[in-house]
Design an enzyme around this catalytic site. Sequence first.
Site, short mmCIF file in Angstrom:
data_model
loop_
_atom_site.label_atom_id
_atom_site.label_comp_id
_atom_site.label_asym_id
_atom_site.label_seq_id
_atom_site.Cartn_x
_atom_site.Cartn_y
_atom_site.Cartn_z
N HIS A 44 -20.87 -17.64 9.27
CA HIS A 44 -19.84 -17.79 8.26
C HIS A 44 -20.47 -18.08 6.90
O HIS A 44 -21.67 -18.31 6.78
CB HIS A 44 -18.87 -18.90 8.65
CG HIS A 44 -17.99 -18.53 9.80
ND1 HIS A 44 -16.93 -19.32 10.22
CD2 HIS A 44 -17.99 -17.45 10.63
CE1 HIS A 44 -16.33 -18.74 11.24
NE2 HIS A 44 -16.95 -17.61 11.51
N GLU A 46 -20.38 -20.61 4.87
CA GLU A 46 -21.01 -21.90 4.67
C GLU A 46 -22.43 -21.92 5.24
O GLU A 46 -23.37 -22.41 4.60
CB GLU A 46 -20.19 -23.01 5.35
CG GLU A 46 -18.78 -23.17 4.77
CD GLU A 46 -17.74 -22.36 5.51
OE1 GLU A 46 -16.61 -22.85 5.65
OE2 GLU A 46 -18.06 -21.22 5.94
N CYS A 78 -18.23 -24.76 11.21
CA CYS A 78 -18.89 -24.88 9.90
C CYS A 78 -18.89 -26.32 9.41
O CYS A 78 -19.76 -26.70 8.63
CB CYS A 78 -18.20 -23.98 8.89
SG CYS A 78 -18.47 -22.21 9.20
N THR A 155 7.69 13.89 -3.47
CA THR A 155 6.48 13.74 -2.66
C THR A 155 5.98 15.05 -2.08
O THR A 155 4.86 15.12 -1.59
CB THR A 155 6.73 12.76 -1.50
OG1 THR A 155 7.75 13.28 -0.65
CG2 THR A 155 7.16 11.40 -2.04
N ARG A 201 -12.97 8.57 4.29
CA ARG A 201 -13.95 9.63 4.05
C ARG A 201 -14.73 9.37 2.76
O ARG A 201 -14.99 10.29 1.98
CB ARG A 201 -13.25 10.99 4.00
CG ARG A 201 -12.56 11.35 5.30
CD ARG A 201 -12.09 12.78 5.35
NE ARG A 201 -11.07 13.10 4.38
CZ ARG A 201 -9.77 12.84 4.52
NH1 ARG A 201 -9.34 12.20 5.59
NH2 ARG A 201 -8.91 13.20 3.58
N SER A 226 8.06 8.72 18.92
CA SER A 226 9.05 8.23 19.89
C SER A 226 9.16 9.11 21.13
O SER A 226 9.29 8.61 22.25
CB SER A 226 10.42 8.10 19.22
OG SER A 226 10.37 7.19 18.14
N GLU A 296 1.22 5.19 5.81
CA GLU A 296 1.11 6.44 5.06
C GLU A 296 1.97 7.45 5.79
O GLU A 296 1.52 8.05 6.78
CB GLU A 296 -0.33 6.92 4.97
CG GLU A 296 -1.24 6.04 4.15
CD GLU A 296 -2.58 6.72 3.88
OE1 GLU A 296 -2.59 7.74 3.16
OE2 GLU A 296 -3.60 6.24 4.41
N PRO A 299 9.18 10.43 4.22
CA PRO A 299 10.34 9.64 3.79
C PRO A 299 11.12 8.99 4.92
O PRO A 299 11.74 7.95 4.72
CB PRO A 299 11.20 10.65 3.02
CG PRO A 299 10.74 12.00 3.49
CD PRO A 299 9.30 11.85 3.82
N THR A 300 11.09 9.56 6.14
CA THR A 300 11.87 8.98 7.24
C THR A 300 11.27 7.66 7.71
O THR A 300 11.96 6.63 7.78
CB THR A 300 11.96 9.97 8.41
OG1 THR A 300 12.60 11.18 7.97
CG2 THR A 300 12.77 9.37 9.56
#
Length: 378
Positions: A44, A46, A78, A155, A201, A226, A296, A299-300
Site C-alpha cells: 500500500h 504507506e 498499514c 447519436t 485500445r 435478455s 456505453e 437509447p433504450t
Amino acid sequence: MARAIVLARRGLYTTDPNPRVGCVLVQAGEVVGEGFHRRAGEPHAERNAIEHAGARALGATAYVTLEPCCHYGRTPPCTDALLAAGVARVVVGMEDPNPLVRGKGLSRLRAAGVEVTTGVLEGDARALNPGFEQRMRGGLPYVRCKLAASLDGRTAMASGESRWITSADARRDVHRLRARSSAVITGIGTVLADDPHMNVRLGPEEFPALWPDELPRQPLRVVVDSALRMPLDARMLSLPGATLIATCEDSPRAIARANAVGAEVRVFPPDPAGRVDLHLLLCYLAEREINEVLIEAGPTLAGAAMDLDIVDEMVLYVAPHLMGDAARGLFHLPGIARMEQRIGLIIAATHRVGADLKLVLRRAPTTDQAGQPVLPGP
C-alpha cells in the site's frame, strides 16, 4: 496532502478493486518519502512511502489520502507499518468507508499515541474513489453513462450510421474512461448493430506516468441480453479480457454454446417488462468487487438506466455539427410526457476535448415548482 492526491492518481487505472491511495512523509518541513498504491496485492501507499524514507520516517508526519488500514487483507495492516516506522503524526484525507476499517485505523493510531488529523482536502480525496466508497457504503458500484451526440442531440442517423460523431481526441478520452472502469456495459442491440470491441485500445504511450512498461487492464465487458441473442462470433469474444452476458433466458443449451466461445453467462430474474433487472445486475457486479461501471449503449438501455435512477454521472461528448430531425436521439424515455416530468441535471464540469465539448452531468437532487434544478447548498 495535495501531493499525496497527485500520487494516488498514478493508480487510477491499476488499483482496482482496491482504492487509489497516495502517501507523503514529511520530516522538519522536508519531504522524505513518497508512495502510492499501484495494484491489489502489492504494498500500500504507506509502506511504499516508508520504504522510500528509510530511517528518516522516524518522527515524521504522514499525509495519507485514505485512513490507513488496520486489518489483514491481501497485505498486512498499514497502521502497524506506520507505528513500526515511528511516525509521530498522521494526517488523513478521508475515513475509509470499508466496514473492516472505518474509524478503526484512526483509533488504533491514537491509542498508540500518534497525533491524528482528519478531513484535509477531503473532497479531493473522495473524488479519487467514488466507486470504492459507493460499493462499501451502499453495495452498488458508481455508474457513469457515456454518450456522444451532435449539437442537436443526435447519436446516429436513421439508418444506424454513427461513425464517427465525435473527434479522434474525444474517442481517445473515452478509452481512458474505459481504462479506469471496472466494467463496461452495453446492450445486445448495440452488439447486433455495431459488433463493437468494448475494450481499451490505447498503448502505454498514452499513459506515460502510469504504464511505462505494460498495457492497460481491460475492464469486464457486460452485455445486457435478455433473450440470449449474443452472436457466437461477436468480435469482443475473441479479444483479451472477459465478457459477461447478463440474460433472463435460462437455456442450458444456449448457455453452453456461449460458454464454449469464452463468454460467461449469468441468468437474472426479469424486471416487470421481462428484461434484465439492471439494479440486480449492479448488485451482482458489486459482489464481484466492481467499483466503477461505464454504460456505453443505445437509447433504450441508456434510457432505462436513467429512468431507474441508477446513473450517478453522465459523460456527454457534444460534436459541433447537426444531424437532422430523422436521426436518432440520446435516450428512449417514453414515460416523460409533461414538463414537470423532466429529469433535472446539474452540469458538474465542462472540458474542451479536441473539436468537441465534454459535459459531466449529475442528477439534480430536487426541483422547484417550475421544474428547474435546485442546486445543493454550500
